[in-house]
Design an enzyme around this catalytic site. Structure first.
Site, PDB file in Angstrom:
ATOM      1  N   ASP A 249       0.818  -1.202   0.000  1.00  5.50           N
ATOM      2  CA  ASP A 249       0.000   0.000   0.000  1.00  5.50           C
ATOM      3  C   ASP A 249       0.863   1.267   0.000  1.00  5.50           C
ATOM      4  OD1 ASP A 249      -2.655   1.352   0.458  1.00  5.50           O
ATOM      5  OD2 ASP A 249      -1.628   1.990   2.287  1.00  5.50           O
ATOM      6  N   VAL A 251       3.325   3.052  -1.429  1.00  2.00           N
ATOM      7  CA  VAL A 251       4.769   3.009  -1.185  1.00  2.00           C
ATOM      8  C   VAL A 251       5.411   4.389  -1.276  1.00  2.00           C
ATOM      9  CG1 VAL A 251       4.941   0.621  -1.964  1.00  2.00           C
ATOM     10  CG2 VAL A 251       5.352   2.474  -3.593  1.00  2.00           C
ATOM     11  N   HIS A 252       4.712   5.361  -1.882  1.00  4.41           N
ATOM     12  CA  HIS A 252       5.263   6.717  -1.930  1.00  4.41           C
ATOM     13  C   HIS A 252       5.342   7.337  -0.536  1.00  4.41           C
ATOM     14  CE1 HIS A 252       0.860   6.884  -2.588  1.00  4.41           C
ATOM     15  NE2 HIS A 252       0.916   7.887  -1.714  1.00  4.41           N
ATOM     16  N   GLU A 286       1.390  -0.005  -4.864  1.00  6.97           N
ATOM     17  CA  GLU A 286       0.543   1.140  -5.152  1.00  6.97           C
ATOM     18  C   GLU A 286       1.416   2.374  -4.952  1.00  6.97           C
ATOM     19  OE1 GLU A 286      -3.357   3.590  -3.533  1.00  6.97           O
ATOM     20  OE2 GLU A 286      -2.019   2.536  -2.163  1.00  6.97           O
ATOM     21  N   HIS A 314      -6.696   4.365 -15.086  1.00  7.26           N
ATOM     22  CA  HIS A 314      -8.054   4.395 -14.535  1.00  7.26           C
ATOM     23  C   HIS A 314      -8.698   5.756 -14.778  1.00  7.26           C
ATOM     24  CE1 HIS A 314     -10.812   5.769 -11.361  1.00  7.26           C
ATOM     25  NE2 HIS A 314     -11.370   4.581 -11.535  1.00  7.26           N
ATOM     26  N   ASP A 382     -10.342   2.011  -3.724  1.00  8.74           N
ATOM     27  CA  ASP A 382     -10.139   3.441  -3.511  1.00  8.74           C
ATOM     28  C   ASP A 382     -11.045   4.272  -4.402  1.00  8.74           C
ATOM     29  OD1 ASP A 382      -8.316   3.834  -1.446  1.00  8.74           O
ATOM     30  OD2 ASP A 382      -6.593   3.456  -2.729  1.00  8.74           O
ATOM     31  N   VAL A 384     -13.797   3.671  -5.732  1.00 13.55           N
ATOM     32  CA  VAL A 384     -15.217   3.599  -5.382  1.00 13.55           C
ATOM     33  C   VAL A 384     -15.422   4.127  -3.963  1.00 13.55           C
ATOM     34  CG1 VAL A 384     -17.222   2.103  -5.059  1.00 13.55           C
ATOM     35  CG2 VAL A 384     -15.612   1.628  -6.909  1.00 13.55           C
TER      36      VAL A 384
END
Length: 589
Positions: A249, A251-252, A286, A314, A382, A384
């Site tokens: 999740d 990673v930034h 991500e 997306h 995310d 949604v």
């Protein structure tokens, strides 16, 4: 004898209380490598005994590496024996990412019961749909009964209401029996509010700030043990639960300024475990950075991860088919943006981002980086759940446009991912729900969410209360929808597209330099060339005739009966999608 050990460098006295009896730990004397570690051997310990650590005569705390938390995240830990489970997947060698279709699901809302065992009952549906891998949202123990799981506190324990560690193992074993790989979403960029890790050691640092408070300590004093804690956790999921990969999740938000970045170190350790186990193991990130170095090999100076989510793809698809332009959709919606993300991965690849107010991203080398290293999706948890009311795209979009969106994703060069219920156009929302055990936190989250969406014109009464149990209950899938119209037709379309993706090598070809797109901004159509296949989408209001470049020899998929081939053109009515086969340029090509 069973050894109880814990890292508590600041403590002057450590005890473990096992089944009500206390044992004093001694500090290990093995140089810097064991600095801060305490341990003790305790006789007659079996699986199922409750225990906790006491630091400097304080109250019992759960083990940071607890494998079970039957009394919740603040309660005592319980001993657990991984070797006791009887696996039946001895011949399973993992699921490769390339050529796969991934299905993201949330255990708590996938079924009415919200358990691993209940989810097993619907695995045949996933197999028949044609997916290859199931991606579970986080299952590490988190506060309360229900939630998204991104506020996990006991990172080594499986959430008890889902079925605990044995429940997860039964689920993975059942997936492997059906040829389905299993990926798990893990969160290493922060730990849920209320955790007691800071009582044991410097797991966090004020040197870096994240949206969730102090950053996880990856590069400050004491960070060697913190990194070992997280890497050991990752290896545990893969080794002891037979998982096939992890989704990392955000990673930034991993603040690490060491020469050897945490992600690279993790990738190296996972590769070593894969060799030991003789099976495929993958890491998917991500990231908000649009940085292809995440999936670049370590030999070429990258981090060596298998794949990364592509939000730009997306956003381009979503904005094109819905017309939405608010927030981060402001840069998207054009056919040019759709064509660019279809062929070059990132829209923001070093260009201006209006949402961020700066240039963003980096170009992907389409001649070197395979397309399957990027995940493409029409919906995810995310996109949604972070909407004001958690409305799925099917709530406002007509079925014909839903089919266009699905077609664009499932014929893209990227690894497609579906979000649970998407395959039949589920009418149930998927909202943001929590079950925080601290009243102040529950109130702060609810008020913060209302304030966030007020800026977009939403009234406070319109925003579902995350703590209201009805918000959670509304988000559960209604499986009876699947077998009635219009959901039945959407499901058939997804099955058709996934089967076509498996059947035609052009659709899984990872070479991005072989993907070409033409478009018309005014007519709002897109035509993609992938070998002998032509992928056509008409998002305009009028019928268009698109040049195929070669005589069309067959209609492989069409979302509308109005789609027709006439020699080297395809006629596309409004809101239509089609895959057309053309004549080979030369024999055998």
């Amino acid at each position: 004898m069973t050894t109880f050990g814990v890292w508590a460098p600041a403590a002057s006295r450590v005890e473990v209380e096992v089944a009500g009896q206390r044992y004093r730990l001694t500090q290990e004397d093995a140089g810097a490598a064991a600095a801060g570690w305490w341990s003790v051997d305790v006789p007659d310990v079996t699986a199922g005994l409750d225990y906790g650590f006491r630091l400097d005569d304080g109250g019992p705390l759960p083990d940071p590496r607890s494998l079970r938390q039957p009394f919740g995240v603040m309660g005592l830990s319980r001993t657990y024996d991984h070797s006791a489970f009887r696996w039946t997947d001895q011949r399973w060698r993992g699921g490769a990412l390339h050529g796969s279709v991934i299905y993201e699901l949330h255990v708590g809302t996938f079924t009415t019961e919200g358990t691993f065992d209940a989810a097993i009952g619907w695995l045949d549906h996933l197999r028949d749909l044609g997916v290859h891998a199931v991606e579970l949202m986080p299952v590490a123990a988190f506060p309360g009964h229900h939630g998204w799981g991104y506020d996990g506190i006991n990172l080594w324990a499986v959430h008890e209401p889902y079925g605990g560690p044995d429940g997860l193992k039964r689920f993975v074993d059942a997936c492997h029996a059906r040829g389905l790989a299993v990926l798990l979403d893990v969160v290493y960029n922060h730990v849920g509010i209320g955790n007691r890790l800071d009582a044991f050691g410097p797991y966090f640092t004020e040197a870096h700030v994240t949206p969730w408070g102090p950053a996880v300590n990856l590069d400050q004093p004491g960070s060697d043990e913190v990194r070992a804690f997280l890497i050991g956790n990752a290896l545990m999921w893969l080794r002891d639960y037979h998982l096939d990969g992890l989704r990392l999740d955000a990673v930034h938000a991993l603040e690490d300024h060491r020469a050897l970045h945490f992600l690279e170190e993790l990738a190296t350790e996972v590769l070593a475990l894969a060799a030991l186990l003789n099976r495929e193991l993958i890491l998917i990130a991500e990231s908000d950075t649009n940085d292809p170095r995440l999936v670049t090999s370590r030999e070429a100076g990258g981090y060596g991860l298998a794949a990364v989510w592509s939000d730009d793809f997306h956003h381009a698809v979503h904005a094109a088919i819905t017309g939405e332009r608010q927030g981060y959709y402001g840069d998207f919606g054009s056919m040019a943006a759709l064509a660019k993300t279809y062929t070059r991965v990132f829209f923001h690849d070093g260009i201006w981002s209006a949402f961020r107010g700066r240039t963003h991203g980096r170009q992907v080398d389409v001649f070197r980086v395979p397309a399957h290293c990027f995940l493409g999706y029409l919906q995810d948890h995310d996109q949604v759940g972070n909407r004001a009311t958690g409305d799925r795209i099917s709530a406002t979009l007509a079925p014909d446009l839903l089919k266009v969106g699905a077609g664009l994703v499932l014929t893209s060069p990227y690894t497609p991912m579906l979000f649970m219920g998407e395959e039949w156009g589920a009418a149930t929302p998927w909202q943001y729900f929590t079950d925080h055990i601290e009243p102040w936190l529950a109130e702060a989250v609810a008020q913060g969410r209302k304030a966030e969406f007020q800026g977009y014109g939403w009234g406070p009464a319109d925003i579902p209360d995350p703590q209201d149990k009805q918000t959670f209950l509304r988000s559960r899938l209604d499986w009876t929808e699947r077998d009635r119209d219009p959901h039945l037709g959407i499901l058939a379309w997804y099955q058709e597209l996934i089967a076509l993706r498996r059947a035609r090598p052009e659709l899984t070809d990872p070479r991005l330099d072989r993907v070409h797109a033409d478009f018309d901004e005014d007519g709002r159509w897109l035509l993609v060339r992938r070998g002998r296949l032509r992928i056509a989408a008409n998002l305009g209001r009028g019928t268009v005739r698109l040049p195929l470049g070669q005589p069309g020899t067959g209609m492989l998929a069409a979302s509308s009966p109005g789609v027709a081939i006439t020699q080297d053109t395809v006629t596309m009515p409004p809101a239509a999608f089609a895959v057309v086969e053309t004549r080979a340029l030369t024999p055998g090509s």
